[in-house]
Design a protein around this motif. Structure first.
Motif, mmCIF file in Angstrom:
data_model
loop_
_atom_site.group_PDB
_atom_site.id
_atom_site.type_symbol
_atom_site.label_atom_id
_atom_site.label_comp_id
_atom_site.label_asym_id
_atom_site.label_seq_id
_atom_site.Cartn_x
_atom_site.Cartn_y
_atom_site.Cartn_z
ATOM 1 N N LEU A 46 20.500 46.354 54.781
ATOM 2 C CA LEU A 46 21.114 45.046 55.015
ATOM 3 C C LEU A 46 21.920 45.060 56.315
ATOM 4 C CD1 LEU A 46 22.435 43.908 51.501
ATOM 5 C CD2 LEU A 46 20.291 43.314 52.630
ATOM 6 N N ARG A 47 22.772 46.062 56.462
ATOM 7 C CA ARG A 47 23.617 46.128 57.652
ATOM 8 C C ARG A 47 22.775 46.292 58.916
ATOM 9 N NH1 ARG A 47 29.167 47.103 57.151
ATOM 10 N NH2 ARG A 47 29.941 47.239 55.017
ATOM 11 N N ARG A 48 21.723 47.087 58.838
ATOM 12 C CA ARG A 48 20.857 47.292 60.000
ATOM 13 C C ARG A 48 20.147 45.985 60.374
ATOM 14 N NH1 ARG A 48 19.113 51.448 58.224
ATOM 15 N NH2 ARG A 48 20.421 52.922 59.334
ATOM 16 N N TRP A 49 19.764 45.196 59.379
ATOM 17 C CA TRP A 49 19.124 43.912 59.655
ATOM 18 C C TRP A 49 20.073 42.988 60.406
ATOM 19 C CZ3 TRP A 49 19.963 38.774 58.437
ATOM 20 C CH2 TRP A 49 18.902 37.902 58.675
ATOM 21 N N PHE A 50 21.321 42.951 59.980
ATOM 22 C CA PHE A 50 22.300 42.124 60.688
ATOM 23 C C PHE A 50 22.482 42.623 62.120
ATOM 24 C CE2 PHE A 50 23.564 40.694 56.452
ATOM 25 C CZ PHE A 50 23.844 39.359 56.686
ATOM 26 N N ASP A 51 22.606 43.949 62.288
ATOM 27 C CA ASP A 51 22.824 44.525 63.614
ATOM 28 C C ASP A 51 21.658 44.278 64.562
ATOM 29 O OD1 ASP A 51 25.354 45.526 63.759
ATOM 30 O OD2 ASP A 51 24.835 47.583 63.247
ATOM 31 N N ARG A 52 20.443 44.448 64.071
ATOM 32 C CA ARG A 52 19.274 44.463 64.961
ATOM 33 C C ARG A 52 18.530 43.144 65.041
ATOM 34 N NH1 ARG A 52 16.378 50.175 63.222
ATOM 35 N NH2 ARG A 52 18.013 51.580 63.951
ATOM 36 N N GLU A 53 18.637 42.332 63.970
ATOM 37 C CA GLU A 53 17.797 41.144 63.927
ATOM 38 C C GLU A 53 18.593 39.844 63.861
ATOM 39 O OE1 GLU A 53 14.224 41.823 61.364
ATOM 40 O OE2 GLU A 53 15.132 43.804 61.106
ATOM 41 N N ALA A 54 19.621 39.801 63.044
ATOM 42 C CA ALA A 54 20.425 38.582 62.976
ATOM 43 C C ALA A 54 21.317 38.437 64.207
ATOM 44 C CB ALA A 54 21.289 38.586 61.717
ATOM 45 N N ILE A 55 21.585 39.564 64.883
ATOM 46 C CA ILE A 55 22.412 39.565 66.099
ATOM 47 C C ILE A 55 21.621 40.259 67.201
ATOM 48 C CG2 ILE A 55 24.588 40.328 67.132
ATOM 49 C CD1 ILE A 55 25.762 40.372 64.265
ATOM 50 N N THR A 56 21.571 39.641 68.364
ATOM 51 C CA THR A 56 20.835 40.239 69.483
ATOM 52 C C THR A 56 21.634 41.396 70.076
ATOM 53 O OG1 THR A 56 21.831 38.889 71.222
ATOM 54 C CG2 THR A 56 19.942 37.940 70.020
ATOM 55 N N PRO A 57 20.977 42.292 70.873
ATOM 56 C CA PRO A 57 21.711 43.382 71.529
ATOM 57 C C PRO A 57 22.849 42.884 72.421
ATOM 58 C CG PRO A 57 19.356 43.798 71.627
ATOM 59 C CD PRO A 57 19.520 42.412 71.081
ATOM 60 N N GLY A 58 22.705 41.651 72.910
ATOM 61 C CA GLY A 58 23.758 41.092 73.753
ATOM 62 C C GLY A 58 24.889 40.442 72.973
ATOM 63 N N GLY A 59 24.828 40.511 71.637
ATOM 64 C CA GLY A 59 25.911 39.972 70.816
ATOM 65 C C GLY A 59 25.828 38.480 70.581
ATOM 66 N N ILE A 60 24.616 37.945 70.469
ATOM 67 C CA ILE A 60 24.408 36.521 70.236
ATOM 68 C C ILE A 60 23.704 36.331 68.893
ATOM 69 C CG2 ILE A 60 23.261 34.422 71.082
ATOM 70 C CD1 ILE A 60 23.426 35.661 73.895
ATOM 71 N N ARG A 61 24.116 35.315 68.173
ATOM 72 C CA ARG A 61 23.470 34.985 66.896
ATOM 73 C C ARG A 61 22.000 34.676 67.129
ATOM 74 N NH1 ARG A 61 25.011 29.638 63.484
ATOM 75 N NH2 ARG A 61 25.438 28.986 65.602
ATOM 76 N N ALA A 154 12.514 65.311 54.924
ATOM 77 C CA ALA A 154 11.230 64.631 55.101
ATOM 78 C C ALA A 154 10.979 63.637 53.971
ATOM 79 C CB ALA A 154 10.105 65.654 55.167
ATOM 80 N N GLN A 155 11.360 63.993 52.754
ATOM 81 C CA GLN A 155 11.183 63.085 51.618
ATOM 82 C C GLN A 155 12.056 61.844 51.780
ATOM 83 O OE1 GLN A 155 12.056 65.637 48.290
ATOM 84 N NE2 GLN A 155 9.954 66.433 48.151
ATOM 85 N N TRP A 156 13.307 62.054 52.225
ATOM 86 C CA TRP A 156 14.206 60.912 52.431
ATOM 87 C C TRP A 156 13.668 60.009 53.542
ATOM 88 C CZ3 TRP A 156 17.011 58.965 56.528
ATOM 89 C CH2 TRP A 156 17.927 57.952 56.202
ATOM 90 N N ALA A 157 13.185 60.613 54.632
ATOM 91 C CA ALA A 157 12.654 59.830 55.750
ATOM 92 C C ALA A 157 11.439 59.018 55.322
ATOM 93 C CB ALA A 157 12.285 60.759 56.901
ATOM 94 N N ALA A 158 10.578 59.603 54.494
ATOM 95 C CA ALA A 158 9.388 58.893 54.017
ATOM 96 C C ALA A 158 9.766 57.708 53.128
ATOM 97 C CB ALA A 158 8.482 59.855 53.255
ATOM 98 N N ALA A 159 10.870 57.857 52.399
ATOM 99 C CA ALA A 159 11.320 56.791 51.496
ATOM 100 C C ALA A 159 12.142 55.726 52.213
ATOM 101 C CB ALA A 159 12.139 57.383 50.345
ATOM 102 N N HIS A 160 12.662 56.034 53.415
ATOM 103 C CA HIS A 160 13.526 55.090 54.139
ATOM 104 C C HIS A 160 13.103 54.967 55.605
ATOM 105 C CE1 HIS A 160 15.894 56.656 50.745
ATOM 106 N NE2 HIS A 160 16.421 55.445 50.691
ATOM 107 N N PRO A 161 11.848 54.574 55.860
ATOM 108 C CA PRO A 161 11.387 54.516 57.252
ATOM 109 C C PRO A 161 12.177 53.546 58.121
ATOM 110 C CG PRO A 161 9.842 53.409 55.777
ATOM 111 C CD PRO A 161 10.819 54.141 54.909
ATOM 112 N N ALA A 162 12.664 52.450 57.532
ATOM 113 C CA ALA A 162 13.407 51.454 58.313
ATOM 114 C C ALA A 162 14.776 51.965 58.749
ATOM 115 C CB ALA A 162 13.571 50.174 57.496
#
Length: 201
Positions: A46-61, A154-162
């Motif tokens: 959830l937090r990563r989605w807000f950081d990367r997608e709901a907010i642009t790298p330039g800090g814009i909604r 490796a198991q954790w990475a396979a389960a959490h690719p995002a």
């Protein structure tokens, strides 16, 4: 009787704190929902989605397209988006026959970014912490994982690719390559030992 609080009584810091609490409460409420639990979404996603997608790298909604065919809005399942819409941290607009999801207000951008920046270092997986240590130390081979630690990573990475950052993927690849080299070296050593025994015989 406590006097009513007016907007003039509120400092920028207190407003930021209130927005941060609202954000945290929205995340907690969404994560408690049965549909979100069933979708396997965790707080870091959830937090990563807000950081990367709901907010642009330039800090814009940013506006993110809701795709009913894939069942996702960006990288996040629509079940999680629906839960966040019900918590009023997001809203959806219909434009050109499609639904676009975004933060309810620009004022949330900085509180969310700051809260995420403080949260992630405290909640990283061991793989991610080791990857940063490896990178900062000049990618020293001695910091690579092996054996059961590598298997668990490796198991954790396979389960959490995002959840994986580029440095995490590079670190895991380096670990697996080094593990393969060690297996090859052991095989050659055993083969040489077997040949030596045959020669002696």
């Amino acid at each position: 009787v406590t006097p009513a609080i007016t907007p003039a009584d509120l400092s920028l810091d207190s407003i930021d704190q209130a927005l941060t609490w609202f954000y945290r409460d929205a995340l907690a409420g969404a994560l408690a929902g049965a549909a979100v639990i069933a979708a396997g979404v965790d707080e870091s996603e959830l937090r990563r989605w807000f950081d990367r997608e709901a907010i642009t790298p330039g800090g814009i909604r940013n506006s993110v397209l809701r795709d009913e065919q894939s069942g996702h809005t960006g990288s996040l399942p629509n079940a999680a988006i629906d839960a966040l819409l019900r918590r009023y941290i997001l809203h959806a607009d219909l434009r050109a026959g499609a639904a676009w999801v975004e933060l309810v207000h620009d004022r949330f951008v900085e509180p969310i970014r700051e809260d995420n920046a403080a949260w992630f270092p405290q909640h990283m997986h061991a793989l991610q912490r080791q990857a940063i240590l490896w990178h900062d130390a000049g990618r020293r081979p001695g910091l690579l994982l092996e054996g059961k630690l590598l298997q668990a990573a490796a198991q954790w990475a396979a389960a959490h690719p995002a959840a994986l950052e580029p440095v995490d993927k590079e670190f895991l690849t380096a670990c697996e390559r080094e593990a393969a080299n060690r297996r090859r070296a052991r095989w050659f050593a055993l083969a040489a030992l077997a040949v030596g025994v045959l020669v002696l015989v």
